[in-house]
Write a protein that holds these residues in place. Structure first.
Motif: not given
Length: 289
Positions: A151-160, A255-257
């Protein structure tokens, strides 16, 4: 690995002007203080205080007889903290520019409570915790917060998306990303783990407007800086577009983390290794707005 002190200092000086716009940081810090429950008259240190969210919350909670010391290496963040504190009716907070993991000018057993809201991510964990162990009185409490692994999802998407540009970025939450890891780090530094609380925090859509800045001026600063200007701009456009699309299709996922608040007591140096650990992991709903 953590970035160098100079890199971290420069990155947070850059972020200082917009850091207070991330409302979740305020709620995150205030929840850490709420769980720590500082008592009146305590001496408290807020390590990696940033713009002072946890320091202000702790000073308010512990009252005018308490004293709070906020420590940060980024002068830009401290400038913002001073501005916030000056606007409030409190005089029990002092701020110093220093490395929160090495404070030789402060005597041992100086504090009843040491807090670190979100900052341990950027620090050498054992170096920091052992220094805070030195600074705490026997029986004193340390508390820190961290994202749960993944988490957060936005950070995981950034790494992808970074992988499209030859960057292999690891999850910076991994080192402290489970209750078990938090508790083990506390034990390794000589603390007795007490409470480990897992909750959900919710970002606002406004918070996500700063996602690119947070990632590129955060733990992945060095890797992103290696990209050329055109690559970086293409990366930014692709990432922000993908984030907006995911937000429109699965708002709760973005939005949820999950976050962790971990606490430990400082036992006496000569006896702490023989004392039993008291572990209490709980799952609670978030206190978000």
């Amino acid at each position: 690995m953590t970035s160098s002190r100079d890199t971290i200092e420069a990155a947070f000086n850059q972020r200082a002007t917009t850091y207070n716009s991330n409302s979740w940081h305020i709620r995150y810090a205030e929840r850490l203080v709420e769980l720590a429950a500082p008592a009146p008259g305590m001496r408290i240190m807020d390590a990696a205080t940033g713009t002072g969210f946890a320091a202000i919350a702790a000073a308010r909670a512990a009252g005018p007889t308490a004293h709070v010391l906020g420590v940060d290496i980024a002068e830009g963040m401290l400038t913002r903290a001073r501005q916030s504190i000056a606007s409030l009716p409190m005089t029990n907070i002092d701020l110093i520019k220093a490395d929160a993991t090495a404070l030789p000018h402060l005597p041992g057993s100086s504090f009843d409570l040491i807090l670190c809201s979100a900052g341990l991510l950027y620090l050498p964990i054992q170096t920091a915790l052992r220094e805070w162990r030195r600074l705490l009185k026997p029986g004193g409490l340390v508390g820190f917060s961290t994202m749960k692994e993944g988490f957060p999802t936005a950070a995981r998407l950034f790494r992808e998306h970074a992988g499209h540009y030859g960057l292999s970025l690891t999850d910076p939450a991994t080192r402290l990303g489970t209750p078990t890891r938090c508790e083990q780090e506390l034990r390794d530094a000589g603390f007795i783990p007490t409470d480990t609380v897992t909750e959900t925090i919710r970002f606002s859509r406004t918070d996500l407007e700063y996602a690119w800045q947070a990632h590129t001026q955060g733990p992945h600063h060095d890797a992103i800086a290696a990209l050329g200007p055109e690559q970086a701009e293409t990366f930014r456009a692709g990432y922000t577009s993908a984030l907006a699309e995911l937000l429109s299709t699965n708002e709760d996922q973005v939005l949820n983390s999950k976050v962790i608040y971990a606490f430990g007591r400082a036992g006496r140096q000569e006896t702490h290794t023989q004392l039993p650990a008291q572990l209490a992991e709980t799952e609670r709903p978030g206190h978000s707005t």
